[in-house]
Design a protein around this motif. Structure first.
Motif, short mmCIF file in Angstrom:
data_model
loop_
_atom_site.label_atom_id
_atom_site.label_comp_id
_atom_site.label_asym_id
_atom_site.label_seq_id
_atom_site.Cartn_x
_atom_site.Cartn_y
_atom_site.Cartn_z
N SER A 49 28.73 53.14 40.43
CA SER A 49 29.97 52.47 40.80
C SER A 49 29.81 51.86 42.18
O SER A 49 28.95 52.28 42.97
CB SER A 49 31.16 53.44 40.78
OG SER A 49 30.98 54.47 41.74
N HIS A 51 32.16 50.51 45.62
CA HIS A 51 33.46 50.64 46.28
C HIS A 51 33.56 49.68 47.45
O HIS A 51 32.75 49.74 48.39
CB HIS A 51 33.67 52.08 46.74
CG HIS A 51 33.80 53.05 45.61
ND1 HIS A 51 35.03 53.46 45.12
CD2 HIS A 51 32.86 53.67 44.85
CE1 HIS A 51 34.83 54.30 44.11
NE2 HIS A 51 33.53 54.44 43.93
N ASN A 83 32.84 48.50 36.89
CA ASN A 83 32.49 49.66 37.71
C ASN A 83 32.69 49.42 39.20
O ASN A 83 32.21 50.20 40.03
CB ASN A 83 31.04 50.07 37.43
CG ASN A 83 30.86 50.58 36.02
OD1 ASN A 83 31.41 51.62 35.65
ND2 ASN A 83 30.10 49.86 35.21
N HIS A 85 35.31 49.21 42.31
CA HIS A 85 36.63 49.70 42.73
C HIS A 85 37.05 49.00 44.02
O HIS A 85 36.25 48.83 44.94
CB HIS A 85 36.59 51.22 42.97
CG HIS A 85 36.40 52.01 41.72
ND1 HIS A 85 37.44 52.70 41.13
CD2 HIS A 85 35.32 52.20 40.93
CE1 HIS A 85 36.99 53.30 40.03
NE2 HIS A 85 35.71 53.02 39.90
N TRP A 87 39.67 48.87 47.24
CA TRP A 87 40.55 49.63 48.11
C TRP A 87 41.04 48.68 49.22
O TRP A 87 40.64 47.52 49.26
CB TRP A 87 39.82 50.84 48.71
CG TRP A 87 39.22 51.75 47.67
CD1 TRP A 87 38.05 51.56 46.99
CD2 TRP A 87 39.77 52.98 47.19
NE1 TRP A 87 37.82 52.60 46.12
CE2 TRP A 87 38.86 53.49 46.22
CE3 TRP A 87 40.92 53.71 47.49
CZ2 TRP A 87 39.09 54.69 45.56
CZ3 TRP A 87 41.14 54.91 46.83
CH2 TRP A 87 40.23 55.39 45.87
N ILE A 114 37.58 42.74 37.19
CA ILE A 114 37.76 44.09 37.74
C ILE A 114 39.02 44.69 37.13
O ILE A 114 40.10 44.10 37.24
CB ILE A 114 37.85 44.05 39.27
CG1 ILE A 114 36.52 43.58 39.86
CG2 ILE A 114 38.22 45.43 39.83
CD1 ILE A 114 36.51 43.45 41.37
N THR A 117 43.05 49.18 36.74
CA THR A 117 42.97 50.61 37.04
C THR A 117 41.99 50.93 38.16
O THR A 117 42.02 52.03 38.71
CB THR A 117 42.56 51.40 35.78
OG1 THR A 117 41.36 50.83 35.24
CG2 THR A 117 43.66 51.36 34.73
N ASN A 118 41.12 49.97 38.50
CA ASN A 118 40.18 50.16 39.60
C ASN A 118 40.70 49.58 40.91
O ASN A 118 39.98 49.56 41.90
CB ASN A 118 38.83 49.50 39.27
CG ASN A 118 38.05 50.27 38.21
OD1 ASN A 118 38.56 51.23 37.64
ND2 ASN A 118 36.84 49.84 37.95
N HIS A 120 43.06 50.21 43.80
CA HIS A 120 43.72 51.39 44.35
C HIS A 120 44.76 50.95 45.39
O HIS A 120 44.51 50.94 46.59
CB HIS A 120 42.68 52.33 44.93
CG HIS A 120 41.66 52.76 43.92
ND1 HIS A 120 41.87 53.79 43.03
CD2 HIS A 120 40.43 52.25 43.63
CE1 HIS A 120 40.81 53.93 42.25
NE2 HIS A 120 39.92 53.00 42.59
N THR A 145 38.96 59.84 43.47
CA THR A 145 38.28 58.75 42.76
C THR A 145 37.53 57.80 43.68
O THR A 145 37.01 56.78 43.23
CB THR A 145 39.30 57.92 41.93
OG1 THR A 145 40.27 57.35 42.81
CG2 THR A 145 39.99 58.79 40.91
#
Length: 258
Positions: A49, A51, A83, A85, A87, A114, A117-118, A120, A145
Protein backbone atom coordinates in the motif's frame (compact mmCIF):
# COMPACT_ATOMS: atom_id res chain seq x y z
CA UNK A 1 14.88 19.93 26.89
CA UNK A 2 11.94 22.05 25.76
CA UNK A 3 9.53 20.87 23.08
CA UNK A 4 10.94 23.42 20.64
CA UNK A 5 14.49 22.24 21.34
CA UNK A 6 13.45 18.61 20.81
CA UNK A 7 11.74 19.37 17.49
CA UNK A 8 14.73 21.37 16.30
CA UNK A 9 17.16 18.61 17.33
CA UNK A 10 15.16 15.98 15.49
CA UNK A 11 15.06 18.17 12.39
CA UNK A 12 18.80 18.84 12.60
CA UNK A 13 19.50 15.11 12.87
CA UNK A 14 17.63 14.42 9.61
CA UNK A 15 19.24 14.93 6.19
CA UNK A 16 19.18 18.47 4.87
CA UNK A 17 16.65 19.31 2.18
CA UNK A 18 17.47 19.22 -1.51
CA UNK A 19 16.15 21.84 -3.91
CA UNK A 20 14.32 21.53 -7.23
CA UNK A 21 13.90 24.88 -8.97
CA UNK A 22 12.15 25.68 -12.23
CA UNK A 23 10.93 28.94 -13.83
CA UNK A 24 7.22 28.29 -13.31
CA UNK A 25 5.05 26.97 -10.52
CA UNK A 26 3.30 24.55 -12.87
CA UNK A 27 6.65 23.00 -13.77
CA UNK A 28 7.68 22.31 -10.19
CA UNK A 29 4.22 20.96 -9.33
CA UNK A 30 4.41 18.56 -12.27
CA UNK A 31 7.84 17.34 -11.12
CA UNK A 32 6.60 16.86 -7.56
CA UNK A 33 3.56 14.96 -8.85
CA UNK A 34 5.73 12.72 -11.04
CA UNK A 35 8.02 11.88 -8.13
CA UNK A 36 4.98 11.25 -5.93
CA UNK A 37 3.66 8.69 -8.43
CA UNK A 38 7.04 6.95 -8.52
CA UNK A 39 7.30 6.72 -4.75
CA UNK A 40 3.74 5.47 -4.30
CA UNK A 41 4.27 2.84 -6.98
CA UNK A 42 7.39 1.67 -5.15
CA UNK A 43 5.47 1.59 -1.87
CA UNK A 44 2.63 -0.50 -3.28
CA UNK A 45 5.09 -2.87 -4.92
CA UNK A 46 7.24 -3.35 -1.83
CA UNK A 47 4.78 -2.90 1.05
CA UNK A 48 1.35 -3.51 -0.48
CA UNK A 49 0.00 0.00 0.00
CA UNK A 50 1.02 3.61 -0.45
CA UNK A 51 0.15 6.48 1.89
CA UNK A 52 0.12 10.11 0.77
CA UNK A 53 -0.65 13.11 2.97
CA UNK A 54 -2.01 16.01 0.93
CA UNK A 55 -1.78 19.72 1.56
CA UNK A 56 -4.18 22.60 0.97
CA UNK A 57 -3.71 26.13 -0.29
CA UNK A 58 -2.21 27.08 -3.63
CA UNK A 59 0.24 24.17 -3.54
CA UNK A 60 -2.53 21.69 -2.78
CA UNK A 61 -4.71 23.01 -5.60
CA UNK A 62 -1.87 22.81 -8.13
CA UNK A 63 -0.76 19.35 -7.02
CA UNK A 64 -4.31 17.98 -7.05
CA UNK A 65 -4.60 19.24 -10.61
CA UNK A 66 -1.35 17.55 -11.64
CA UNK A 67 -1.59 14.21 -9.87
CA UNK A 68 -4.37 12.41 -11.82
CA UNK A 69 -2.71 12.98 -15.21
CA UNK A 70 0.67 12.07 -13.73
CA UNK A 71 -0.65 8.77 -12.43
CA UNK A 72 -2.18 8.00 -15.82
CA UNK A 73 0.99 8.93 -17.71
CA UNK A 74 3.04 6.68 -15.45
CA UNK A 75 0.65 3.78 -15.98
CA UNK A 76 -0.20 3.82 -12.30
CA UNK A 77 -3.91 3.11 -12.67
CA UNK A 78 -6.30 0.30 -11.84
CA UNK A 79 -5.05 -2.08 -9.12
CA UNK A 80 -2.23 0.28 -8.19
CA UNK A 81 -4.56 3.11 -7.26
CA UNK A 82 -6.81 0.74 -5.33
CA UNK A 83 -3.95 0.46 -2.83
CA UNK A 84 -3.20 4.17 -2.44
CA UNK A 85 -4.51 5.91 0.68
CA UNK A 86 -5.02 9.66 0.92
CA UNK A 87 -4.69 11.59 4.16
CA UNK A 88 -4.54 15.29 4.97
CA UNK A 89 -1.67 17.13 6.62
CA UNK A 90 -4.26 19.44 8.09
CA UNK A 91 -7.95 20.18 7.76
CA UNK A 92 -10.19 23.04 8.73
CA UNK A 93 -12.84 22.08 11.30
CA UNK A 94 -15.81 23.01 9.17
CA UNK A 95 -18.66 20.94 7.78
CA UNK A 96 -18.31 18.60 4.80
CA UNK A 97 -18.67 20.48 1.54
CA UNK A 98 -17.58 23.81 3.01
CA UNK A 99 -15.30 25.59 0.51
CA UNK A 100 -12.65 25.88 3.23
CA UNK A 101 -12.24 22.10 3.36
CA UNK A 102 -8.97 20.73 1.97
CA UNK A 103 -10.60 17.40 1.15
CA UNK A 104 -12.51 18.99 -1.72
CA UNK A 105 -9.24 18.75 -3.66
CA UNK A 106 -9.37 14.95 -4.01
CA UNK A 107 -12.27 14.75 -6.48
CA UNK A 108 -9.97 14.20 -9.45
CA UNK A 109 -7.99 11.54 -7.64
CA UNK A 110 -11.13 9.60 -6.75
CA UNK A 111 -12.29 9.88 -10.35
CA UNK A 112 -8.87 8.58 -11.42
CA UNK A 113 -9.39 5.38 -9.43
CA UNK A 114 -8.51 5.86 -5.77
CA UNK A 115 -11.43 4.36 -3.81
CA UNK A 116 -13.45 6.75 -1.69
CA UNK A 117 -12.91 4.30 1.19
CA UNK A 118 -9.18 5.08 0.94
CA UNK A 119 -9.78 8.82 1.43
CA UNK A 120 -9.35 9.44 5.13
CA UNK A 121 -11.31 12.63 5.68
CA UNK A 122 -11.12 14.52 8.95
CA UNK A 123 -14.47 14.68 10.75
CA UNK A 124 -16.29 18.00 10.72
CA UNK A 125 -18.69 19.47 13.28
CA UNK A 126 -21.64 17.64 11.73
CA UNK A 127 -20.03 14.33 12.76
CA UNK A 128 -18.26 14.98 16.08
CA UNK A 129 -18.79 17.25 19.06
CA UNK A 130 -15.65 19.36 18.68
CA UNK A 131 -12.15 19.73 17.32
CA UNK A 132 -10.69 17.53 20.07
CA UNK A 133 -12.95 14.68 19.00
CA UNK A 134 -12.02 15.22 15.34
CA UNK A 135 -8.31 15.03 16.20
CA UNK A 136 -8.89 11.93 18.31
CA UNK A 137 -10.81 10.23 15.53
CA UNK A 138 -8.01 10.90 13.05
CA UNK A 139 -5.40 9.58 15.48
CA UNK A 140 -7.43 6.39 15.91
CA UNK A 141 -7.83 6.00 12.15
CA UNK A 142 -4.11 6.47 11.61
CA UNK A 143 -3.40 3.79 14.19
CA UNK A 144 -5.91 1.39 12.64
CA UNK A 145 -5.44 1.90 8.89
CA UNK A 146 -2.44 4.18 8.45
CA UNK A 147 1.05 3.12 7.37
CA UNK A 148 1.97 -0.09 9.16
CA UNK A 149 5.30 1.33 10.32
CA UNK A 150 3.93 4.80 10.97
CA UNK A 151 5.84 6.30 8.04
CA UNK A 152 3.98 8.14 5.31
CA UNK A 153 5.48 7.41 1.91
CA UNK A 154 4.99 11.01 0.78
CA UNK A 155 3.87 14.15 2.59
CA UNK A 156 2.99 17.21 0.52
CA UNK A 157 3.41 20.55 2.26
CA UNK A 158 2.71 24.09 1.21
CA UNK A 159 4.34 26.90 3.12
CA UNK A 160 2.59 30.06 4.24
CA UNK A 161 4.07 33.55 4.00
CA UNK A 162 4.66 33.29 7.77
CA UNK A 163 6.58 29.99 7.26
CA UNK A 164 3.85 27.77 8.67
CA UNK A 165 3.28 24.24 7.40
CA UNK A 166 0.17 22.11 7.94
CA UNK A 167 -1.60 24.09 10.68
CA UNK A 168 1.61 24.47 12.68
CA UNK A 169 1.89 28.25 12.99
CA UNK A 170 4.80 30.32 14.34
CA UNK A 171 4.50 30.81 18.07
CA UNK A 172 1.34 28.72 18.36
CA UNK A 173 1.38 26.09 21.14
CA UNK A 174 -0.13 23.42 18.86
CA UNK A 175 3.01 23.52 16.72
CA UNK A 176 5.10 22.33 19.65
CA UNK A 177 3.18 19.17 20.51
CA UNK A 178 5.41 16.12 20.76
CA UNK A 179 4.52 12.55 21.64
CA UNK A 180 1.43 12.44 19.41
CA UNK A 181 0.63 12.32 15.72
CA UNK A 182 -2.40 14.64 15.61
CA UNK A 183 -3.11 17.94 17.32
CA UNK A 184 -6.28 20.05 17.56
CA UNK A 185 -5.63 23.69 16.74
CA UNK A 186 -7.65 26.50 18.30
CA UNK A 187 -7.39 30.23 17.72
CA UNK A 188 -5.53 29.75 14.47
CA UNK A 189 -4.00 33.05 13.29
CA UNK A 190 -5.45 32.25 9.88
CA UNK A 191 -9.21 31.59 9.62
CA UNK A 192 -11.05 29.39 10.19
CA UNK A 193 -9.94 29.31 13.84
CA UNK A 194 -10.31 25.57 14.53
CA UNK A 195 -8.29 22.97 12.66
CA UNK A 196 -6.78 19.51 12.92
CA UNK A 197 -3.14 19.00 12.02
CA UNK A 198 -0.48 16.35 11.81
CA UNK A 199 2.52 17.04 14.03
CA UNK A 200 6.26 17.23 13.55
CA UNK A 201 6.47 13.70 14.97
CA UNK A 202 4.71 12.46 11.83
CA UNK A 203 6.73 14.63 9.44
CA UNK A 204 10.03 13.51 10.93
CA UNK A 205 9.14 9.82 10.47
CA UNK A 206 7.94 10.21 6.88
CA UNK A 207 9.92 8.69 4.05
CA UNK A 208 9.64 11.72 1.81
CA UNK A 209 8.55 15.27 2.61
CA UNK A 210 7.90 17.56 -0.37
CA UNK A 211 7.55 21.28 0.28
CA UNK A 212 6.05 23.09 -2.71
CA UNK A 213 5.99 26.87 -3.02
CA UNK A 214 5.51 29.44 -5.75
CA UNK A 215 5.42 33.19 -6.09
CA UNK A 216 7.39 36.13 -4.76
CA UNK A 217 5.11 36.31 -1.73
CA UNK A 218 6.65 33.07 -0.45
CA UNK A 219 10.31 34.05 -0.94
CA UNK A 220 10.90 35.22 2.63
CA UNK A 221 9.23 32.12 4.06
CA UNK A 222 11.33 29.93 1.77
CA UNK A 223 14.54 31.55 3.00
CA UNK A 224 13.45 30.99 6.61
CA UNK A 225 12.34 27.43 5.87
CA UNK A 226 15.70 26.53 4.37
CA UNK A 227 17.58 28.10 7.26
CA UNK A 228 18.50 26.65 10.63
CA UNK A 229 15.64 24.80 12.35
CA UNK A 230 13.50 27.22 14.35
CA UNK A 231 10.33 25.55 15.59
CA UNK A 232 8.86 28.72 17.07
CA UNK A 233 9.80 31.36 14.51
CA UNK A 234 9.67 29.35 11.26
CA UNK A 235 7.98 25.94 11.57
CA UNK A 236 8.77 25.18 7.90
CA UNK A 237 12.44 24.98 8.86
CA UNK A 238 11.64 21.85 10.91
CA UNK A 239 9.57 20.20 8.18
CA UNK A 240 11.93 17.37 7.34
CA UNK A 241 11.53 13.66 6.77
CA UNK A 242 13.95 10.86 5.97
CA UNK A 243 14.28 12.70 2.66
CA UNK A 244 13.09 16.25 2.03
CA UNK A 245 12.80 18.15 -1.23
CA UNK A 246 11.68 21.73 -1.75
CA UNK A 247 10.05 22.35 -5.13
CA UNK A 248 10.26 26.07 -5.94
CA UNK A 249 9.60 28.34 -8.84
CA UNK A 250 12.07 31.10 -9.56
CA UNK A 251 10.00 33.74 -7.82
CA UNK A 252 9.80 31.79 -4.56
CA UNK A 253 13.50 30.91 -4.75
CA UNK A 254 14.53 34.52 -5.28
CA UNK A 255 17.27 35.47 -2.85
CA UNK A 256 18.51 31.95 -2.15
CA UNK A 257 22.25 31.52 -2.42
CA UNK A 258 23.46 29.08 -5.05
Amino acid sequence: MSAADLIEKRATDLPAATLVRRPSFDEVCTLAAERTAELLAEAVSSRGSGHLALTGGSAGIALARSLPATFAAAGTVGPFLENVHLWFGDERFVAAGDPDRNDLLVTGLVEAGIPETNVHRVCGPELVAGVDAAAGHLAEELSATGPADGRFDVVHLGVGPDAHVCSLFPGHPAALLTGGDVVPVRSSPKPPPERVSLTFDVLHRSRCVMVVAGGAGKAEAVRAGLGMPDAVGAPASCARGLTTTWYLDDAAANGLTA
